[in-house]
Design a protein around this motif. Structure first.
Motif, mmCIF file in Angstrom:
data_model
loop_
_atom_site.group_PDB
_atom_site.id
_atom_site.type_symbol
_atom_site.label_atom_id
_atom_site.label_comp_id
_atom_site.label_asym_id
_atom_site.label_seq_id
_atom_site.Cartn_x
_atom_site.Cartn_y
_atom_site.Cartn_z
ATOM 1 N N TYR A 14 0.827 -1.211 0.000
ATOM 2 C CA TYR A 14 0.000 0.000 0.000
ATOM 3 C C TYR A 14 0.862 1.263 0.000
ATOM 4 N N HIS A 15 0.396 2.267 -0.715
ATOM 5 C CA HIS A 15 0.941 3.617 -0.593
ATOM 6 C C HIS A 15 -0.124 4.407 0.146
ATOM 7 N N ILE A 16 0.166 4.768 1.372
ATOM 8 C CA ILE A 16 -0.787 5.463 2.239
ATOM 9 C C ILE A 16 -0.408 6.934 2.301
ATOM 10 N N THR A 17 -1.386 7.797 2.137
ATOM 11 C CA THR A 17 -1.176 9.219 2.379
ATOM 12 C C THR A 17 -2.180 9.656 3.430
ATOM 13 N N ASN A 18 -1.780 10.594 4.236
ATOM 14 C CA ASN A 18 -2.658 11.116 5.274
ATOM 15 C C ASN A 18 -2.317 12.586 5.440
ATOM 16 N N ARG A 19 -3.333 13.437 5.412
ATOM 17 C CA ARG A 19 -3.112 14.879 5.439
ATOM 18 C C ARG A 19 -3.877 15.486 6.597
ATOM 19 N N GLY A 20 -3.333 16.561 7.168
ATOM 20 C CA GLY A 20 -4.031 17.288 8.214
ATOM 21 C C GLY A 20 -5.324 17.892 7.678
ATOM 22 N N VAL A 21 -6.289 18.072 8.558
ATOM 23 C CA VAL A 21 -7.566 18.676 8.183
ATOM 24 C C VAL A 21 -7.312 20.045 7.576
ATOM 25 N N ARG A 22 -7.912 20.315 6.422
ATOM 26 C CA ARG A 22 -7.730 21.578 5.701
ATOM 27 C C ARG A 22 -6.254 21.895 5.472
ATOM 28 N N LYS A 23 -5.459 20.840 5.296
ATOM 29 C CA LYS A 23 -4.015 20.952 5.052
ATOM 30 C C LYS A 23 -3.273 21.632 6.203
ATOM 31 N N MET A 24 -3.826 21.523 7.414
ATOM 32 C CA MET A 24 -3.187 22.120 8.581
ATOM 33 C C MET A 24 -1.934 21.337 8.962
ATOM 34 N N ILE A 25 -1.047 21.974 9.659
ATOM 35 C CA ILE A 25 0.202 21.359 10.111
ATOM 36 C C ILE A 25 -0.104 20.239 11.103
ATOM 37 N N ILE A 26 0.565 19.100 10.928
ATOM 38 C CA ILE A 26 0.426 17.998 11.885
ATOM 39 C C ILE A 26 1.740 17.722 12.625
ATOM 40 N N PHE A 27 2.855 18.252 12.116
ATOM 41 C CA PHE A 27 4.154 18.117 12.777
ATOM 42 C C PHE A 27 4.727 19.516 12.982
ATOM 43 N N TYR A 28 4.812 19.942 14.238
ATOM 44 C CA TYR A 28 5.309 21.288 14.536
ATOM 45 C C TYR A 28 6.815 21.340 14.779
ATOM 46 N N ASP A 29 7.363 20.260 15.308
ATOM 47 C CA ASP A 29 8.801 20.263 15.592
ATOM 48 C C ASP A 29 9.347 18.846 15.498
ATOM 49 N N GLU A 30 10.627 18.714 15.755
ATOM 50 C CA GLU A 30 11.303 17.425 15.616
ATOM 51 C C GLU A 30 10.679 16.355 16.524
ATOM 52 N N PHE A 31 10.222 16.758 17.711
ATOM 53 C CA PHE A 31 9.628 15.807 18.653
ATOM 54 C C PHE A 31 8.377 15.159 18.070
ATOM 55 N N ASP A 32 7.591 15.926 17.312
ATOM 56 C CA ASP A 32 6.387 15.370 16.697
ATOM 57 C C ASP A 32 6.747 14.304 15.666
ATOM 58 N N TYR A 33 7.766 14.580 14.852
ATOM 59 C CA TYR A 33 8.206 13.592 13.864
ATOM 60 C C TYR A 33 8.698 12.319 14.554
ATOM 61 N N LEU A 34 9.492 12.500 15.596
ATOM 62 C CA LEU A 34 10.022 11.344 16.333
ATOM 63 C C LEU A 34 8.908 10.549 17.010
ATOM 64 N N LYS A 35 7.912 11.242 17.529
ATOM 65 C CA LYS A 35 6.774 10.553 18.156
ATOM 66 C C LYS A 35 6.030 9.725 17.127
ATOM 67 N N TYR A 36 5.831 10.269 15.943
ATOM 68 C CA TYR A 36 5.123 9.516 14.896
ATOM 69 C C TYR A 36 5.904 8.249 14.542
ATOM 70 N N LEU A 37 7.214 8.364 14.413
ATOM 71 C CA LEU A 37 8.037 7.189 14.110
ATOM 72 C C LEU A 37 7.987 6.173 15.249
#
Length: 91
Positions: A14-37
C-alpha cells in the motif's frame, strides 16, 4: 456516502497518504516527527508489517507498507488514533 473498503489480502502493498484537516500542520517540531516514528514502531509490534519507505512532511505523510497478517485498516487506525491522542494532549 462512505468510501468502499480497501481490498485486503496478506502481503498486500500500500501507498498510504494522510493529510491534516484543511491541510493544517500535523508536525510542529522534531519531537512530533520522532513521536510519529515511535508510534509506527509500537504499531508494528501489535500488527506486524513491513515499512518499505516513508516521508513525513509538515502537513502530511506518505507510507509505503506491506501487510503480513493484519488488514491495513487496523494498522492505520492504531497509528492515526495514537498520534491524534498525542497531538491533542500536546496542544
Amino acid at each position: 456516502m462512505a468510501r468502499k473498503l480497501r481490498v485486503w489480502f496478506p502481503n498486500a502493498m500500500y501507498h498510504i497518504t494522510n493529510r491534516g484537516v484543511r491541510k493544517m500542520i500535523i508536525f510542529y517540531d522534531e519531537f512530533d516527527y520522532l513521536k510519529y516514528l515511535e508510534l509506527l514502531e509500537e504499531t508494528r509490534e501489535c500488527y506486524p508489517f513491513l515499512l518499505h519507505s516513508y516521508c513525513l512532511m509538515t502537513n502530511h505523510i506518505h507510507l509505503q507498507l506491506q501487510t503480513i497478517n493484519d488488514p491495513i485498516s487496523k494498522i492505520m487506525k492504531k497509528i492515526n488514533t495514537s498520534y491524534a491522542i498525542y497531538y491533542r494532549l500536546s496542544e
